[in-house]
Design a protein around this motif. Structure first.
Motif, PDB file in Angstrom:
ATOM      1  N   ALA A 215       0.785  -1.259  -0.092  1.00  0.00           N
ATOM      2  CA  ALA A 215      -0.018   0.092   0.036  1.00  0.00           C
ATOM      3  C   ALA A 215       0.755   1.147  -0.042  1.00  0.00           C
ATOM      4  N   LEU A 216       0.368   2.463  -0.520  1.00  0.00           N
ATOM      5  CA  LEU A 216       0.999   3.651  -0.512  1.00  0.00           C
ATOM      6  C   LEU A 216       0.821   4.030   0.984  1.00  0.00           C
ATOM      7  N   THR A 217       1.917   4.382   1.707  1.00  0.00           N
ATOM      8  CA  THR A 217       1.971   4.886   2.959  1.00  0.00           C
ATOM      9  C   THR A 217       2.168   6.633   3.070  1.00  0.00           C
ATOM     10  N   ARG A 218       1.824   7.075   4.184  1.00  0.00           N
ATOM     11  CA  ARG A 218       2.235   8.528   4.408  1.00  0.00           C
ATOM     12  C   ARG A 218       3.661   8.748   4.154  1.00  0.00           C
ATOM     13  N   GLU A 219       4.725   7.878   4.769  1.00  0.00           N
ATOM     14  CA  GLU A 219       5.989   8.219   4.675  1.00  0.00           C
ATOM     15  C   GLU A 219       6.544   8.157   3.044  1.00  0.00           C
ATOM     16  N   ARG A 220       5.851   7.060   2.456  1.00  0.00           N
ATOM     17  CA  ARG A 220       6.366   6.926   1.161  1.00  0.00           C
ATOM     18  C   ARG A 220       6.034   8.042   0.032  1.00  0.00           C
ATOM     19  N   ALA A 222       5.235  11.158   1.224  1.00  0.00           N
ATOM     20  CA  ALA A 222       5.945  12.197   1.688  1.00  0.00           C
ATOM     21  C   ALA A 222       7.445  12.321   1.039  1.00  0.00           C
ATOM     22  N   GLU A 223       8.169  11.389   0.998  1.00  0.00           N
ATOM     23  CA  GLU A 223       9.281  11.126   0.099  1.00  0.00           C
ATOM     24  C   GLU A 223       9.266  11.535  -1.191  1.00  0.00           C
ATOM     25  N   ALA A 224       7.987  10.980  -1.797  1.00  0.00           N
ATOM     26  CA  ALA A 224       7.926  11.325  -3.211  1.00  0.00           C
ATOM     27  C   ALA A 224       7.445  12.697  -3.333  1.00  0.00           C
ATOM     28  N   LEU A 225       6.848  13.308  -2.763  1.00  0.00           N
ATOM     29  CA  LEU A 225       6.471  14.729  -2.982  1.00  0.00           C
ATOM     30  C   LEU A 225       7.652  15.442  -2.700  1.00  0.00           C
ATOM     31  N   ALA A 226       8.605  15.227  -1.593  1.00  0.00           N
ATOM     32  CA  ALA A 226       9.787  15.989  -1.332  1.00  0.00           C
ATOM     33  C   ALA A 226      10.818  15.827  -2.525  1.00  0.00           C
ATOM     34  N   GLU A 227      10.870  14.815  -2.999  1.00  0.00           N
ATOM     35  CA  GLU A 227      12.037  14.517  -4.258  1.00  0.00           C
ATOM     36  C   GLU A 227      11.428  15.276  -5.465  1.00  0.00           C
ATOM     37  N   CYS A 228      10.126  15.510  -5.592  1.00  0.00           N
ATOM     38  CA  CYS A 228       9.414  16.079  -6.817  1.00  0.00           C
ATOM     39  C   CYS A 228       9.915  17.601  -6.415  1.00  0.00           C
ATOM     40  N   ARG A 229       9.671  18.058  -5.331  1.00  0.00           N
ATOM     41  CA  ARG A 229       9.966  19.455  -4.945  1.00  0.00           C
ATOM     42  C   ARG A 229      11.212  19.946  -5.325  1.00  0.00           C
ATOM     43  N   ALA A 230      12.280  18.917  -4.833  1.00  0.00           N
ATOM     44  CA  ALA A 230      13.619  18.950  -4.972  1.00  0.00           C
ATOM     45  C   ALA A 230      14.164  19.189  -6.118  1.00  0.00           C
ATOM     46  N   GLN A 231      13.400  18.392  -7.141  1.00  0.00           N
ATOM     47  CA  GLN A 231      13.613  18.497  -8.717  1.00  0.00           C
ATOM     48  C   GLN A 231      13.074  19.740  -9.286  1.00  0.00           C
ATOM     49  N   GLY A 232      12.337  20.460  -8.661  1.00  0.00           N
ATOM     50  CA  GLY A 232      11.511  21.654  -9.290  1.00  0.00           C
ATOM     51  C   GLY A 232      10.427  21.105 -10.155  1.00  0.00           C
ATOM     52  N   ALA A 261      -1.165  17.088   3.573  1.00  0.00           N
ATOM     53  CA  ALA A 261      -1.453  18.296   4.253  1.00  0.00           C
ATOM     54  C   ALA A 261       0.058  18.976   5.026  1.00  0.00           C
ATOM     55  N   GLU A 262       1.153  18.067   4.768  1.00  0.00           N
ATOM     56  CA  GLU A 262       2.266  18.429   5.496  1.00  0.00           C
ATOM     57  C   GLU A 262       3.196  18.874   4.187  1.00  0.00           C
ATOM     58  N   HIS A 263       3.088  18.357   2.820  1.00  0.00           N
ATOM     59  CA  HIS A 263       3.970  18.358   1.933  1.00  0.00           C
ATOM     60  C   HIS A 263       3.211  19.083   0.566  1.00  0.00           C
ATOM     61  N   ALA A 264       1.981  19.575   0.538  1.00  0.00           N
ATOM     62  CA  ALA A 264       1.247  20.015  -0.535  1.00  0.00           C
ATOM     63  C   ALA A 264       0.482  21.126  -0.384  1.00  0.00           C
TER      64      ALA A 264
END
Ligand code: PLP
Length: 496
Positions: A215-220, A222-232, A261-264
């Motif tokens: 299943a997709l979890t909060r942690e995974r 959150a990591e994906a969202l942060a990675e996207c942001r880091a890449q612009g 809620a935390e990353h978008a």
């Protein structure tokens, strides 16, 4: 064909269809024809003179049936079911008689209005939050689409263009598209990736793991969202799943909300991520209150859209993909393109729904009729009984496999009538390749019997067999046959 001719032909056809269902178990599940078989059986030119119905009907058994794989066969345990039932077939009959391209309300008010009513019935039956009802607090509502693939594409267009003016939309689509990312997981159905391809946006699949129940979890997330942001990059869409195709895993809806809620950006702000819940198959099980509770379906009130296929596991013929949005204006804003020829007083008055503005094609069939017939014929209790019966057969099957731990290892499930398993290790520490090869041999030999049909998948390099017990005609005796066949062939493969 005149009225009397139709009466006779239709009676003969209905008789043949009933006999087909009554004798289905005597056929092999999968067609055994060679590619190109039909061209050899048919003339290369159409007939110049019309033929009598009796001659045409004869060719169903002689020429068409050999090339049919029987999705309603009780031994069909492959993929997911593709439903049919007598009330639904009757709905199709009326629908083809009342043929029309009912894109606007005025094109047949009953077509639009019945669709709105039955999709509200369905939303209530599935326990969807009130925001997805046409009468709910957020201008929500449901629309019948042809497929879950169409629904995810429609949701993604709306997400891309949500709350933008036409000029902004062009700017966003043309300039920002190169940075827009649709997110999904490694077990999300391929239709999400296809939608991103069609829309020309990027696609990222977050890896889901066995330890998280796939299943997709909060942690995974959150990591994906942060990675996207880091890449612009700008994530704008997430395809979450209730019942993945491979293993029927359910993404963690609460975890997804928290990660967003935390990353978008907050709802309604630029940078918001649209969450679409793809429940194409397993959504049917929400007719049971215990499944609504177990899947925490109430939590999807924070999301934007939801889709389930009644034509998979809820007794309605293909096509009946039921797509719900929290705010129908999002669809209309994204998909309404006016043309003078479609203007009319009712539409211009703004008092009616014109479903052409909620979908990709213009024309649409009377699909709500078969849903109405099925919901009225079975009643909610009948639908619940059917789903519970098929889930129970899946549990019994898994129990039988578990009781032969010398032969089988359950990989996932039983979940939503789907069990995924492989052959047990022949010896301690047997190499993965050997186990894969033996499981594949079991799979191919079982399918070669023609009596049952299974599909396979691959999870973290492990070849595994999927067995689904959701077909309407499948009964305990057929599951017992499947187990017996599996045991006999597994013993043979293990010995060999
Ligand atoms: N989503 C899931 C979870 C599925 O299992 C499937 C097909 O089995 C689809 C989407 C695609 O469905 P459709 O054929 O309606 O596009």
């Amino acid at each position: 064909m005149d009225s009397q001719g139709f009466r006779e032909a239709a009676n003969a056809t209905i008789d043949e269809i009933i006999t087909y269902f009554d004798t289905l178990a005597t056929r092999n599940v999968v067609s055994a024809v060679e590619p190109g078989y039909l061209r050899k059986l048919l003339p290369s030119e159409p007939p110049q003179d019309g033929e009598p119905w009796a001659d045409i009907q004869k060719d169903i058994e002689a020429k068409i049936m050999p090339g049919i794989t029987h999705w309603s066969h009780p031994g069909f345990h492959a993929f997911f079911p593709c439903a049919t039932s007598y009330p639904s077939i009757l709905g199709e009959l009326y629908s083809s008689a009342l043929s029309g391209a009912c894109f606007n309300w005025i094109c047949s008010p009953a077509v639009t209005e019945l669709e709105t009513v039955v999709l509200d019935w369905l939303a209530k039956t599935l326990g969807l939050p009130a925001c997805f009802l046409s009468t709910g607090p957020t201008r929500g509502g449901g629309v019948i689409q042809g497929s879950a693939s169409e629904a995810v594409l429609t949701a993604m267009v709306a997400a891309r263009d949500k709350e933008l003016s036409e000029e902004e939309r062009e700017e966003r689509v043309m300039v920002k598209r190169s940075r827009m990312v649709a997110l999904a997981t490694t077990l999300t159905h391929s239709s999400a990736k296809k939608a991103a391809l069609i829309l020309g946006v990027r696609f990222r699949a977050v890896r889901v793991r066995e330890e998280d129940g796939y299943a997709l979890t909060r942690e995974r997330l959150a990591e994906a969202l942060a990675e996207c942001r880091a890449q612009g990059l700008e994530p704008f869409f997430l395809a979450a799943t209730l019942g993945t195709t491979d293993v029927c895993s359910v993404d963690d809806f609460d975890g997804i909300s928290r990660a967003l809620a935390e990353h978008a950006a907050p709802p309604g702000q630029p940078g918001e991520v649209w969450v679409h819940v793809d429940a194409a198959y397993a959504g049917a099980a929400l007719v049971c209150p215990e499944v609504q509770e177990a899947t925490k379906i109430a939590l999807i009130s924070r999301f934007h859209s939801f889709d389930m296929n009644m034509h998979k596991w809820l007794l309605v013929n293909f096509d009946a993909s039921c797509f719900f949005v929290r705010n129908r204006d999002w669809l209309v804003q994204a998909l309404s393109v006016n043309q003078a020829v479609y203007g009319n007083k009712a539409s211009d008055g703004g008092l009616v729904t014109d479903y052409r503005e909620w979908q990709i094609p213009l024309g649409r069939r009377f699909r709500s009729l078969k849903i109405w017939f099925v919901m009225r014929s079975y009643g909610v209790k009948g639908l619940q009984e059917y789903i519970r019966r098929t889930i129970k057969m899946g549990e019994d099957l898994a129990e039988s496999l578990r009781s032969r731990s010398d032969l089988f290892e359950i990989v996932t499930g039983p979940k939503f009538a789907l069990t995924v398993f492989r052959l047990a290790a022949k010896s301690e520490g047997a190499p993965l390749e050997e186990r894969n090869a033996l499981t594949r041999a079991l799979y191919e030999k079982v399918n070669a019997t023609g009596k049952i049909w299974l599909t396979s998948t691959e999870l973290d390099g492990r070849f595994a067999i999927r067995l689904m017990t959701g077909v309407r005609t499948t009964e305990k005796e057929h599951v017992d046959t499947a187990v017996k066949t599996l045991v006999e062939i597994a013993e043979e493969v293990m010995k060999g």
